[in-house]
Enzyme design. Structure first.
Site, PDB file in Angstrom:
ATOM      1  CB  CYS A   1      -0.885   0.031   1.240  1.00 46.10           C
ATOM      2  SG  CYS A   1      -1.562  -1.570   1.669  1.00 46.10           S
ATOM      3  CD  GLN A   2       2.250   2.031  -3.420  1.00 48.28           C
ATOM      4  OE1 GLN A   2       2.785   1.027  -3.018  1.00 48.28           O
ATOM      5  NE2 GLN A   2       1.345   2.001  -4.361  1.00 48.28           N
TER       6      GLN A   2
END
Length: 575
Positions: free
Chosen positions: A87-88
């Site tokens: 995730c980012q």
């Protein structure tokens, strides 16, 4: 006669972790061949996941290098790209600040997937299969759905039709409540893409997720819209200020046109629970038990709280949280495993169970592996601590979900039933690459795999009892859940057995009788050679794909009465 097409799907696995995608796909079909994989854990010298991956699958094709530095021309051409990308921030602004441009060689991790697919050009894979957190469809908070819109738009520009589904593994009988977004894409020229005619019909009935994970559409949630503009424009303007994401938890996109709906899971099959995946109490090391002195600390962490706090700006506020179940229920799927599951410090989020002796304890690594449907001791490695083993499972996915997606994808590509000689419970022999004596001190597995499935047995349903030859008897004794049973040649199978009425199967072992009960998942025409590697027999036979769901209390001598090989009756007559 037309020549049978070669069934091989070459797989590249990005962000491979300890191999969850590989285990799931190989458990779906022998056609899936992982030819190259990449695993790199940033900000750490000790690459635990890479150590485990190489120990289980070997070093061939394994790259333990930052994906930002991997050149596309070093990645072999392949048919299917898979990966659980971390995730980012997916925005183009973020990628510009970190990589110097959307097509730069360094950047946030989604853009590395995009970079590789883009640079592959005409050689990009026909199929893609990704996994991410469920909140992907609604992030970020100030621009709901932007991140997912960017991903869909960028894949559309590369020529992919993309379907998605948010799946809670526990909703489909798997042993953990783990909600994740699964994304499958088909290149324009691919076999599967040519089968997608109507977007709504594909999502509701014909697609990978509709067939593998049945659901009912939620009323008044259907939506059709387009994602317009260049990627930079999507990043800056999509649903700006919107408080609700336009993406439902199921949908498809083709040519930037999106069909979206909310899916309500429908499942009535067997289920797995936390309690059904535990090992015997006497096998648990003492350090996993909670002392009487620490019980109150754990109860406090798990309990409801209201705590006065002061913000950095000096404002006083009340932090509150509700109570959590203590101890965890053994009769339901587990809660989501997190990366902080390991260690003996009291925590709100770690699992705690009460044993038959009345003591409280944490879960051991082998149980965490089972809750993600990995083989027992998959992460066992002399250089990987028990805390790290828990961390690896907190980062992993539920292999059973991947397996079901893999099966449906195979069916769409080849129009046949998949066959696998590698069930996901199968133990992988360790193959260390640096120190050949690495596993000398490990004489045997910690415990034999004895996972359990829960199913309500219906005595009014028909059961087929089939004779198992001596050379195949051990196969039905090894404790694995997934099985195949092949009958005699089709011309010798009794016509008095109504195949459309069969529901259960019980293997009959000569001189022993019957005990184990299996659910018949599929019945089809096949041959012995596809199940037995040591056979060249390709004569047509009936093949039953089975799933273990329970056993009688003890062996029961029920002789087959049809050709001394088969018997079919109501399950109630056996029970």
């Amino acid at each position: 006669m037309a020549k049978k097409q070669i069934q091989e799907i070459k797989v590249v696995e990005l962000f491979a972790g300890v191999g969850g995608f590989r285990i799931g796909l190989e458990g779906a079909s022998d056609a899936y061949k992982t030819i190259w994989n990449n695993q790199w854990e940033p900000s750490t010298k000790h690459q635990d996941a890479s150590l485990v991956y190489r120990a289980r699958f070997g070093s061939k094709g394994h790259v333990n290098e930052d994906i930002n530095l991997v050149m596309t021309d070093t990645i072999p051409n392949h048919d299917l790209m898979v990966g659980g990308f971390p995730c980012q921030d997916y925005s183009v602004a973020a990628s510009l600040s970190k990589s110097g441009g959307i097509e730069g060689k360094k950047g946030v991790l989604w853009w590395q997937i995009y970079r590789i697919l883009n640079e592959k050009g005409n050689d990009r894979p026909d199929y893609i299969f990704f996994e991410n957190v469920d909140r992907l469809l609604g992030s970020p908070a100030k621009q709901r759905g932007r991140d997912f819109a960017i991903i869909l738009a960028s894949l559309s520009d590369l020529g992919y039709t993309v379907e998605w589904r948010v799946i809670n593994a526990a909703d489909y009988g798997f042993p953990q409540r783990r909600r994740r977004t699964y994304i499958v894409g088909y290149k324009e020229c691919s076999v599967v893409n040519k089968k997608v005619e109507d977007l709504k019909k594909w999502v509701l009935y014909d697609g990978v997720f509709a067939k593998g994970f049945p659901f009912l559409p939620k009323e008044k949630t259907e939506d059709i819209f387009s994602i317009d503009g260049e990627i930079t424009e999507v990043s800056e303007t999509f649903n700006k200020g919107g408080k609700v994401s336009p993406f439902g938890n199921a949908g498809i996109m083709r040519g930037r046109i999106v069909y979206s709906i909310d899916a309500v899971p429908q499942y009535d099959g067997s289920t797995m629970t936390l309690g059904g995946n535990l090992i015997s109490e006497e096998l648990v090391p003492e350090e996993f038990f909670i002392s009487d002195a620490d019980i109150e600390k754990w109860k406090y962490e798990k309990g409801a709280k209201k705590i006065s706090r002061v913000s950095k700006e000096g404002y006083e506020y009340t932090f509150s949280e509700g109570a959590m179940t203590f101890p965890d229920s053994l009769d339901a799927p587990s809660r989501t495993i997190i990366t902080g599951e390991g260690g003996n410090a009291p925590s709100r989020f770690k699992h705690v169970i009460k044993t038959t002796s009345g003591r409280y304890r944490r879960l051991v690594p082998i149980e965490l592996e089972r809750l993600n449907m990995f083989p027992d001791n998959h992460t066992l490695h002399p250089e990987v601590s028990e805390i790290k083993r828990a961390f690896l499972m907190g980062n992993a996915l539920v292999c059973g979900v991947v397996r079901e997606v893999g099966k449906e994808l195979f069916r769409l590509i080849y129009g046949e039933e998949p066959v696998s000689k590698h069930p996901i419970e199968e133990q992988r022999n360790p193959t260390p690459t640096l120190n050949l004596d690495l596993f000398d001190e490990i004489k045997e597995d910690l415990v034999r795999n004895q996972r359990k499935k829960n199913a309500t047995l219906d005595p009014s349903k028909n059961v087929l009892i089939g004779y198992v030859k001596d050379d195949f008897a051990d196969y039905f004794k090894d404790g694995q859940i997934s099985k195949y049973y092949y009958t005699g040649k089709t011309k010798s199978f009794p016509s008095t057995i109504a195949l459309n009425k069969l529901y259960y199967f019980m293997p009959y072992l000569k001189g022993i009788g019957v005990k184990d009960i299996y659910l018949i998942k599929t019945a089809r025409i096949g041959n012995k050679a596809e199940i037995r590697e040591d056979s060249n027999d390709t004569d047509p036979r009936l093949i039953f794909e089975l799933e273990y769901i329970g056993s009688l209390d003890k062996q029961k001598l029920i002789q087959p009465n049809i050709f001394r090989t088969y018997r079919w009756s109501l399950l109630g007559s056996v029970l």
